[in-house]
Design a protein around this motif. Structure first.
Motif, PDB file in Angstrom:
ATOM      1  N   UNK A 268     -34.406  37.178 -32.245  1.00 43.33           N
ATOM      2  CA  UNK A 268     -33.978  35.848 -32.401  1.00 43.33           C
ATOM      3  C   UNK A 268     -35.126  35.261 -33.351  1.00 43.33           C
ATOM      4  N   UNK A 269     -34.567  34.667 -34.439  1.00 38.98           N
ATOM      5  CA  UNK A 269     -35.728  34.198 -35.422  1.00 38.98           C
ATOM      6  C   UNK A 269     -35.580  32.610 -35.549  1.00 38.98           C
ATOM      7  N   UNK A 270     -34.854  31.853 -34.773  1.00 41.32           N
ATOM      8  CA  UNK A 270     -34.518  30.576 -34.984  1.00 41.32           C
ATOM      9  C   UNK A 270     -35.634  29.683 -33.951  1.00 41.32           C
ATOM     10  N   UNK A 271     -35.146  28.561 -34.077  1.00 46.97           N
ATOM     11  CA  UNK A 271     -35.959  27.253 -33.258  1.00 46.97           C
ATOM     12  C   UNK A 271     -35.264  27.279 -31.640  1.00 46.97           C
ATOM     13  N   UNK A 272     -35.991  27.240 -30.580  1.00 49.04           N
ATOM     14  CA  UNK A 272     -35.459  27.253 -29.221  1.00 49.04           C
ATOM     15  C   UNK A 272     -35.918  25.820 -28.725  1.00 49.04           C
ATOM     16  N   UNK A 273     -34.749  25.045 -28.403  1.00 54.53           N
ATOM     17  CA  UNK A 273     -34.912  23.476 -27.752  1.00 54.53           C
ATOM     18  C   UNK A 273     -34.118  23.622 -26.261  1.00 54.53           C
ATOM     19  N   UNK A 274     -34.823  22.636 -25.595  1.00 49.69           N
ATOM     20  CA  UNK A 274     -34.278  22.392 -24.314  1.00 49.69           C
ATOM     21  C   UNK A 274     -33.701  20.957 -24.174  1.00 49.69           C
ATOM     22  N   UNK A 275     -32.544  20.567 -23.612  1.00 50.03           N
ATOM     23  CA  UNK A 275     -32.263  19.208 -23.334  1.00 50.03           C
ATOM     24  C   UNK A 275     -33.013  18.756 -22.324  1.00 50.03           C
ATOM     25  N   UNK A 276     -33.286  17.276 -22.424  1.00 51.40           N
ATOM     26  CA  UNK A 276     -34.085  16.785 -21.473  1.00 51.40           C
ATOM     27  C   UNK A 276     -33.456  15.713 -20.494  1.00 51.40           C
ATOM     28  N   UNK A 277     -33.764  15.271 -19.510  1.00 50.36           N
ATOM     29  CA  UNK A 277     -32.993  14.219 -18.759  1.00 50.36           C
ATOM     30  C   UNK A 277     -33.011  12.776 -19.580  1.00 50.36           C
ATOM     31  N   UNK A 278     -34.038  12.444 -20.332  1.00 51.33           N
ATOM     32  CA  UNK A 278     -34.038  11.392 -21.064  1.00 51.33           C
ATOM     33  C   UNK A 278     -33.046  11.169 -22.362  1.00 51.33           C
ATOM     34  N   UNK A 279     -32.174  12.269 -22.317  1.00 54.75           N
ATOM     35  CA  UNK A 279     -31.151  12.305 -23.568  1.00 54.75           C
ATOM     36  C   UNK A 279     -31.503  12.775 -24.722  1.00 54.75           C
ATOM     37  N   UNK A 280     -32.582  13.380 -25.122  1.00 49.53           N
ATOM     38  CA  UNK A 280     -32.955  14.161 -26.196  1.00 49.53           C
ATOM     39  C   UNK A 280     -33.169  15.531 -26.032  1.00 49.53           C
ATOM     40  N   UNK A 281     -34.093  16.214 -26.681  1.00 48.03           N
ATOM     41  CA  UNK A 281     -34.403  17.656 -26.726  1.00 48.03           C
ATOM     42  C   UNK A 281     -35.800  17.875 -26.780  1.00 48.03           C
ATOM     43  N   UNK A 282     -36.484  18.817 -26.125  1.00 48.00           N
ATOM     44  CA  UNK A 282     -37.816  19.260 -26.415  1.00 48.00           C
ATOM     45  C   UNK A 282     -38.014  20.621 -26.749  1.00 48.00           C
ATOM     46  N   UNK A 283     -39.088  20.973 -27.231  1.00 52.81           N
ATOM     47  CA  UNK A 283     -39.366  22.380 -27.625  1.00 52.81           C
ATOM     48  C   UNK A 283     -39.664  23.132 -26.586  1.00 52.81           C
ATOM     49  N   UNK A 284     -39.383  24.489 -26.437  1.00 49.30           N
ATOM     50  CA  UNK A 284     -39.428  25.120 -25.286  1.00 49.30           C
ATOM     51  C   UNK A 284     -40.983  25.253 -24.915  1.00 49.30           C
ATOM     52  N   UNK A 285     -41.990  25.163 -25.736  1.00 49.29           N
ATOM     53  CA  UNK A 285     -43.345  25.187 -25.492  1.00 49.29           C
ATOM     54  C   UNK A 285     -43.651  23.736 -24.656  1.00 49.29           C
ATOM     55  N   UNK A 286     -43.019  22.673 -24.970  1.00 47.08           N
ATOM     56  CA  UNK A 286     -43.171  21.467 -23.974  1.00 47.08           C
ATOM     57  C   UNK A 286     -42.697  21.665 -22.697  1.00 47.08           C
ATOM     58  N   UNK A 287     -41.068  22.276 -22.717  1.00 48.80           N
ATOM     59  CA  UNK A 287     -40.616  22.529 -21.769  1.00 48.80           C
ATOM     60  C   UNK A 287     -41.481  22.922 -20.619  1.00 48.80           C
ATOM     61  N   UNK A 288     -42.316  24.304 -21.123  1.00 48.14           N
ATOM     62  CA  UNK A 288     -42.870  24.717 -19.983  1.00 48.14           C
ATOM     63  C   UNK A 288     -43.966  24.179 -19.329  1.00 48.14           C
TER      64      UNK A 288
END
Length: 709
Positions: A268-288
């Protein structure tokens, strides 16, 4: 931006062609080069539900949007996600961006299976978390009990230190005392620690030092610092947020670590994002590091998509219902924007981070029907989940569920596989329903009808909770229904509440995943500043915003995004507890805007002095947005059903013929009257006699609810 001269209605049984992506004001740095470097790329969104994992894939080169489903694997969460990658047309190596929503943290809280957690507070304030607040939500309920905490007093500790509200140090940090506490935590085997010192929102130095001590003395323990989640006053709310974060952190971290490792190993070469409760997204590093922001990440995707759909269709006020396998989520879109709270709750425990207003109940396709101790029929909140699932799935389940009832009624059929793969078994469904029907002296179809009506009534209660109970009239909204089960009950719910119109978006069964494709990367910052509005020092306000802006810009730049900054502040009448968040352009405009919003939210204004409590800054890094195309119109003739299906309406009408339509064959402007069943790849929509359906310009089903029902 790629364009398509002619747009086909559907490219396959479960795909729709798009005019690629809309340009955004600030593109993720490096994303353009990723898309150009690969000969065939896509963007993928995956929403893990209780029964199914929803998949939406966008192919920017062709504008094709594909919806699909795979089975959720609760015993091995990463397996279901990797299975979802398996249905992508480009393969793992061709995915430029992956956005993910998960209920893993929420499920750990619901089942109380999080990590063993300790909390460290300021000496003399050890019991902040357990004491909570003295308010009672139900004044006259003698059975009321405070929410169960996630830890016991044995798990609470205190360290000698203290800062004051202005950030000055009253008692220096006692390093040896901190080491003593850290040794005890290491000896007792805690997996996670929440550190919440008094007034750390104003001066975080002592919390930062406590983390250093824990890293030295108890290096294997996950640490959450309260100020990194919330730089706001109210010690209990900030402590509760830190405890919730710490409780799920080891589980979420391990899951994301395993998933990242698997994806990296598969190229997998791309960008990994997670959705957040506040309605946006966050990087997987921030999610951890901040998993508390993921607790409502799955439902948030649907609300993000609903806001975009409100703008697209010119319907600024929407009630949304998202009915999945285990639960139903209800929310609001007002004036084209989701309702955002500057704090949320989990089972009465506060989460002091921005969150979309989502009301969740246990009413999904897998909700189990049973007789309670009084012999009355109940549905949910217990669910058959993904394993074994409803009896009709043929996976070993024997408990009767909402899905089994919908099949027995005729809403669902055995001719249209769920997700294109799962063929329902009517015999197994009726076999599961029969024991309960016999005990009640009812026929199986009559019981099935009762199960669906009970579920609809529970959903009506959820809608009333976010409208009527807070002073809003459901008749002023349209009902946007999505999720695998939403279309089965939407018109019934709307009819009972007087909602005139139901809208069913394209790809309704995976609409939450579609919304995730629209989620911008987002960070929220706040600084407590309690002062009368008339006495605020503009220089102090600007200095606080500048400090947050610098932090935000640096953080988003490190994640590869340009930052768009939005200012707001919390305002209240002096002496009030609750505040209103007001967009901030200048101090001279705040009071008038506050009065307007207070009137809208609470129904009145006052002459009391106005004060500010919190300065807020939202930093957004934009991603390209997919756009739904205009659906072609029929050039001649009218849409015709391809048969009928007998549907049980009542004992007097046990086999009413409902016309059958396939959604993928419908074109813009097509219309027909109920009763009818509209089947599609990921869901089914049912309309009844007196209802009228029109296909909108983007393929949405617009249902005018009959007044005679």
């Amino acid at each position: 931006m790629l364009t398509v001269a002619r747009v086909a209605p559907m490219c396959s049984q479960h795909s729709v062609r798009l005019p690629a992506c809309a340009p955004s004001s600030s593109r993720a740095l490096g994303e353009t080069s990723i898309l150009r470097r690969m000969t065939k790329t896509s963007r993928l969104a995956i929403d893990v539900g209780g029964t199914f994992t929803d998949v939406v894939e966008l192919l920017p080169d062709t504008g094709e949007l594909r919806f699909d489903k795979v089975a959720t694997t609760p015993e091995s969460p990463t397996t279901g996600v990797l299975d979802a990658f398996g249905v992508a047309t480009t393969g793992v190596g061709g995915i430029a961006m992956f956005t993910h929503g998960t209920t893993l943290g929420l499920n750990a809280l619901l089942t109380r299976t999080g990590a063993r957690t300790a909390v460290i507070g300021t000496r003399g304030f050890r019991d902040v978390y357990l004491l909570g607040r003295t308010d009672r939500r139900t004044n006259y309920d003698i059975t009321y009990r405070k929410p169960e905490p996630l830890l016991e007093r044995y798990d609470t500790f205190e360290v000698t230190e203290r800062s004051l509200f202005d950030g000055s140090v009253h008692t220096p940090f006692d390093d040896e005392d901190a080491r003593r506490v850290a040794r005890t935590i290491a000896e007792r085997g805690y997996r996670s620690v929440a550190v919440a010192f008094l007034h750390s929102y104003a001066n975080p130095a002592h919390e930062l030092r406590m983390r250093e001590v824990l890293a030295e003395v108890a290096p294997g323990v996950a640490v959450t610092l309260s100020h990194e989640l919330s730089r706001e006053y109210r010690e209990y709310e900030r402590t509760s947020t830190a405890v919730l974060d710490a409780y799920v952190k080891p589980i979420v971290r391990q899951y994301l670590h395993d998933l990242e490792g698997e994806l990296t190993g598969r190229g997998f070469p791309g960008r990994f994002l997670m959705t957040r409760s506040g309605g946006g997204a966050m990087t997987v590093g921030t999610a951890r590091e901040q998993p508390v922001s993921l607790i409502l990440s799955g439902p948030a995707g649907g609300v993000i998509g609903a806001a975009a759909f409100a703008e697209l269709t010119g319907r600024p006020n929407l009630i949304t219902i998202d009915m999945g396998g285990t639960s139903l989520d209800a929310s609001l879109v007002l004036d084209g924007e989701p309702v955002l709270y500057q704090g949320a709750e989990f089972e009465g425990l506060p989460i002091n981070t921005p969150s979309l207003y989502i009301h969740t109940i246990g009413a999904g396709g897998g909700s189990i029907a049973y007789l309670d101790e009084a012999g009355a029929l109940q549905v949910g909140p217990q669910s058959a989940g993904a394993a074994p699932g409803p009896a009709s799935y043929g996976r070993g389940g024997t408990a009767p569920t909402f899905t089994d009832a919908a099949l027995a009624l005729g809403y669902l059929g055995t001719d249209a596989p769920l997700g294109g793969k799962l063929v329902l078994d009517r015999v197994l469904a009726e076999k599961a329903l029969s024991p309960v029907a016999e005990r009640l002296g009812m026929s199986v179809p009559a019981l099935a009808r009762g199960i669906v009506r009970i579920s609809s009534t529970k959903i009506m209660g959820a809608v009333r909770a976010i409208t009527v109970e807070v002073g809003r009239d459901p008749k002023d909204f349209a009902l946007l229904s999505f999720g695998g089960g939403g279309g089965l009950v939407a018109v019934d719910v709307a009819a009972e509440l007087g909602i005139p119109t139901v809208v069913v978006p394209p790809g309704q069964g995976a609409f939450s995943a579609f919304g995730m494709l629209l989620a911008d990367v987002q960070h929220d910052f706040a600084r407590t500043l309690v002062a009368p509005l008339a006495e605020l020092d503009p220089a102090q306000v600007e200095a606080a915003y500048a400090d947050m802006a610098g932090e935000a810009t640096e953080l988003l730049a490190a994640e590869g995004f340009e930052a768009t900054l939005t200012r707001s502040l919390d305002v209240r009448y002096a002496g009030q507890e609750h505040s209103v968040t007001v967009a901030f352009a200048g101090l001279s405009e705040v009071e008038a805007e506050f009065a307007r919003l207070h009137e809208r939210q609470y129904g009145h204004t006052m002459t009391d002095p106005v004060e500010v409590t919190t300065l807020r800054l939202r930093a957004t890094g934009s991603v390209d947005k997919p756009q739904l195309p205009l659906l072609p119109s029929r050039t001649s003739g009218a849409v015709a059903p391809h048969g009928t299906r007998p549907v049980y309406v009542s004992e007097e009408q046990p086999a009413v013929p409902y016309s059958l339509y396939t959604r993928e064959e419908l074109l813009a402007g097509d219309e027909f009257d109920g009763p009818a069943v509209v089947a599609e790849h990921t869901a089914t929509t049912v309309i009844h006699a007196g209802d009228h359906l029109t296909v909108g310009a983007h393929g949405e089903l617009v249902i005018t609810v009959g007044e005679s029902r």
